[in-house]
Design an enzyme around this catalytic site. Structure first.
Site, PDB file in Angstrom:
ATOM      1  N   ALA A 134       0.813  -1.214   0.000  1.00 23.66           N
ATOM      2  CA  ALA A 134       0.000   0.000   0.000  1.00 23.66           C
ATOM      3  C   ALA A 134       0.846   1.263   0.000  1.00 23.66           C
ATOM      4  O   ALA A 134       0.306   2.367   0.008  1.00 23.66           O
ATOM      5  CB  ALA A 134      -0.917  -0.008   1.217  1.00 23.66           C
ATOM      6  N   HIS A 189       8.898  -5.729   2.621  1.00 24.57           N
ATOM      7  CA  HIS A 189       8.568  -5.044   1.356  1.00 24.57           C
ATOM      8  C   HIS A 189       9.689  -5.292   0.368  1.00 24.57           C
ATOM      9  O   HIS A 189      10.352  -4.373  -0.108  1.00 24.57           O
ATOM     10  CB  HIS A 189       8.325  -3.555   1.589  1.00 24.57           C
ATOM     11  CG  HIS A 189       7.009  -3.279   2.243  1.00 24.57           C
ATOM     12  ND1 HIS A 189       5.816  -3.339   1.568  1.00 24.57           N
ATOM     13  CD2 HIS A 189       6.697  -2.973   3.528  1.00 24.57           C
ATOM     14  CE1 HIS A 189       4.819  -3.074   2.397  1.00 24.57           C
ATOM     15  NE2 HIS A 189       5.324  -2.856   3.598  1.00 24.57           N
ATOM     16  N   HIS A 210       5.877  -8.042   8.689  1.00 22.15           N
ATOM     17  CA  HIS A 210       4.719  -8.885   8.315  1.00 22.15           C
ATOM     18  C   HIS A 210       5.119 -10.071   7.432  1.00 22.15           C
ATOM     19  O   HIS A 210       4.910 -10.065   6.225  1.00 22.15           O
ATOM     20  CB  HIS A 210       3.524  -8.115   7.766  1.00 22.15           C
ATOM     21  CG  HIS A 210       3.793  -6.941   6.857  1.00 22.15           C
ATOM     22  ND1 HIS A 210       4.562  -7.036   5.733  1.00 22.15           N
ATOM     23  CD2 HIS A 210       3.355  -5.658   6.923  1.00 22.15           C
ATOM     24  CE1 HIS A 210       4.569  -5.858   5.133  1.00 22.15           C
ATOM     25  NE2 HIS A 210       3.864  -5.013   5.837  1.00 22.15           N
ATOM     26  N   ARG A 221      12.668 -24.788  -4.441  1.00 23.86           N
ATOM     27  CA  ARG A 221      14.087 -24.490  -4.683  1.00 23.86           C
ATOM     28  C   ARG A 221      14.372 -22.996  -4.582  1.00 23.86           C
ATOM     29  O   ARG A 221      15.496 -22.565  -4.777  1.00 23.86           O
ATOM     30  CB  ARG A 221      14.512 -25.026  -6.060  1.00 23.86           C
ATOM     31  CG  ARG A 221      14.804 -26.526  -6.043  1.00 23.86           C
ATOM     32  CD  ARG A 221      15.200 -27.045  -7.406  1.00 23.86           C
ATOM     33  NE  ARG A 221      14.079 -27.002  -8.345  1.00 23.86           N
ATOM     34  CZ  ARG A 221      13.089 -27.927  -8.374  1.00 23.86           C
ATOM     35  NH1 ARG A 221      13.104 -28.940  -7.538  1.00 23.86           N
ATOM     36  NH2 ARG A 221      12.107 -27.821  -9.231  1.00 23.86           N
ATOM     37  N   ASP A 241      -5.152 -11.795  11.109  1.00 23.34           N
ATOM     38  CA  ASP A 241      -6.556 -11.379  10.993  1.00 23.34           C
ATOM     39  C   ASP A 241      -7.392 -12.362  10.188  1.00 23.34           C
ATOM     40  O   ASP A 241      -8.560 -12.096   9.906  1.00 23.34           O
ATOM     41  CB  ASP A 241      -6.650  -9.972  10.370  1.00 23.34           C
ATOM     42  CG  ASP A 241      -6.045  -9.892   8.970  1.00 23.34           C
ATOM     43  OD1 ASP A 241      -5.419 -10.887   8.531  1.00 23.34           O
ATOM     44  OD2 ASP A 241      -6.191  -8.842   8.328  1.00 23.34           O
ATOM     45  N   GLY A 242      -6.786 -13.506   9.799  1.00 19.50           N
ATOM     46  CA  GLY A 242      -7.547 -14.453   8.993  1.00 19.50           C
ATOM     47  C   GLY A 242      -7.646 -14.044   7.535  1.00 19.50           C
ATOM     48  O   GLY A 242      -8.251 -14.768   6.741  1.00 19.50           O
ATOM     49  N   ASP A 266      -0.839  -3.953  12.186  1.00 20.39           N
ATOM     50  CA  ASP A 266      -0.695  -3.220  10.916  1.00 20.39           C
ATOM     51  C   ASP A 266      -2.013  -2.514  10.595  1.00 20.39           C
ATOM     52  O   ASP A 266      -2.368  -2.340   9.440  1.00 20.39           O
ATOM     53  CB  ASP A 266      -0.285  -4.168   9.773  1.00 20.39           C
ATOM     54  CG  ASP A 266       0.278  -3.413   8.558  1.00 20.39           C
ATOM     55  OD1 ASP A 266       0.630  -2.229   8.695  1.00 20.39           O
ATOM     56  OD2 ASP A 266       0.354  -4.020   7.473  1.00 20.39           O
ATOM     57  N   LEU A 300      -4.070  -5.282  -0.565  1.00 18.23           N
ATOM     58  CA  LEU A 300      -4.374  -5.177   0.855  1.00 18.23           C
ATOM     59  C   LEU A 300      -3.626  -3.972   1.418  1.00 18.23           C
ATOM     60  O   LEU A 300      -2.444  -3.769   1.131  1.00 18.23           O
ATOM     61  CB  LEU A 300      -3.942  -6.445   1.602  1.00 18.23           C
ATOM     62  CG  LEU A 300      -4.858  -7.663   1.460  1.00 18.23           C
ATOM     63  CD1 LEU A 300      -4.207  -8.876   2.094  1.00 18.23           C
ATOM     64  CD2 LEU A 300      -6.228  -7.409   2.074  1.00 18.23           C
TER      65      LEU A 300
HETATM   66 ZN   LIG Z   1       2.457  -1.346   7.806  1.00 15.59          ZN
END
Ligand SMILES: [Zn+2]
Length: 373
Positions: A134, A189, A210, A221, A241-242, A266, A300
């Site tokens: 994001a 990231h 995360h 591999r 959070d699923g 997050d 997301l």
């Molecule tokens: Zn974040």
């Protein structure tokens, strides 16, 4: 000293059924902890589960407040999460114009000096454009030591963690410089291979941002950064959070690294709010069924979790024992930050930061430094 009685007390050595906890309101510290007949003192009868106050090391906002919008929004978002059990916060700042990031670091350092937050997490600007999630790619930069110095100076000691993509040119030196300055470098990231990620950990990174999200997948591999993080001694953030990570991977991570699993939210300003349009830094986000996605784009964009919801899902959705969930939400993040002698567990001499959960694991009461809020 006040004595909290009647709750199941979640301690590092297990759950004390019919446990009790002494709280010294004058020092804000926990006295003795035990089970059975409580010691003399002003008793407060509780029921449910008593956990250590949660420590969230990766969070962008909540209760309608984006931390980067203003100093007031930062304070409002912290207060929202405190009501949901987070008694220690590391404030995440997105990649943005450097002057804006420096201004936001000023707000954080002021709150840190007042003891209201534990510091700042720089989620950028030294990230991979190909896995920016994001983040606004326009604000990403190649690793740049003077720029790192400028950000650390603006934080006046409040910068605790920085996410870096280890495959970028100069990332190793930047990770080393951050670690030498006492800042926890986190791999994230990133488009790194296993080997490139491992080089980041060798250079001094000790955390994965995360885990499994904003990084390549696991191939037989080409195991990628997630396996590198599991394979080294790094702490492992997970958004439980699923939505962000399959429950089986949360279970697997907890089994492989119970002392390194760090639950994070997050979460963005939409946490605790209804579905609709929100801002995350300078990005537009739409929340549907509690899932935050960039609009347009669809990536997301953080979560709408609270730490209490993450703990509840760890127990009810993932099937972890509550003591492991409590460790991942409080004890392990305290250890990550080097604060184990001060907070992160229900133990004698630590700060009396406590969360009372009812039998459905929803927050009843929150104590910060010996006082109920
Ligand atoms: Zn974040």
């Amino acid at each position: 000293m006040a004595v909290l009685t009647g709750a199941r007390v979640v301690t590092p050595s297990g759950v004390l059924d019919d446990g009790w906890v002494q709280v010294d309101a004058s020092t804000g510290l926990i006295g003795q902890v035990g089970r059975g007949e409580p010691p003399a003192g002003e008793r407060l009868a509780l029921s449910g589960w008593l956990l250590p106050g949660f420590i969230d090391v990766h969070v962008h906002g909540g209760g309608g407040h984006d931390f980067t919008a203003s100093a007031n929004d930062l304070a409002g978002g912290i207060a929202f999460h405190r009501r949901h059990g987070t008694t220690g916060t590391v404030v995440s700042l997105m990649a943005g114009p450097i002057d804006a990031m420096c201004e936001q670091l000023g707000w954080v350092s002021e709150l840190a000096r007042a003891g209201a937050v534990l510091g700042a997490h720089l989620e950028g600007p030294f990230l991979a454009p190909g896995r920016c999630g994001a983040q606004n790619p326009a604000h990403l930069l190649a690793p740049d030591l003077p720029m790192l110095g400028k950000l650390l100076d603006a934080g006046q000691g409040a910068v605790r963690t920085i996410t870096v993509a280890p495959e970028l040119d100069g990332a190793g030196a930047l990770i080393g410089e951050a670690a030498a300055a006492g800042v926890i470098a986190a791999v994230g990231h990133t488009t790194a291979t296993y080997e490139q990620a491992m080089a980041g950990f060798v250079a001094g990174a000790s955390l994965a941002t995360h885990l499994f999200n904003a990084m390549g997948p696991i191939g037989q591999r080409a195991p990628g950064p997630a396996v590198a993080a599991l394979d080294t001694g790094a702490y492992l953030e997970l958004i439980n959070d699923g939505v962000h990570v399959h429950e089986s991977l949360v279970r697997l991570t907890a089994r492989l690294a119970p002392d390194r699993l760090v639950l994070i939210t997050d979460s963005i300003s939409a946490a605790g709010m209804t579905d609709g349009h929100y801002r995350l830094g300078d990005r537009d986000v739409h929340v549907t069924d509690g899932r935050a996605r960039l609009a347009p784009g669809g990536q997301l964009a953080g979560s709408t979790l609270t730490m209490a919801a993450a703990v509840r899902h760890a127990v009810d959705g993932v099937g972890l024992p509550i003591e492991l969930a409590a460790a991942a939400a409080a004890t392990n993040p305290a250890a990550l930050l080097g604060l184990s002698s001060e907070r992160g567990a229900i133990a004698s001499g630590l700060r009396a930061d406590l969360v009372l959960l009812d039998d459905r694991l929803t927050v009843g009461k929150v104590m910060v430094g010996g006082s109920w809020i």
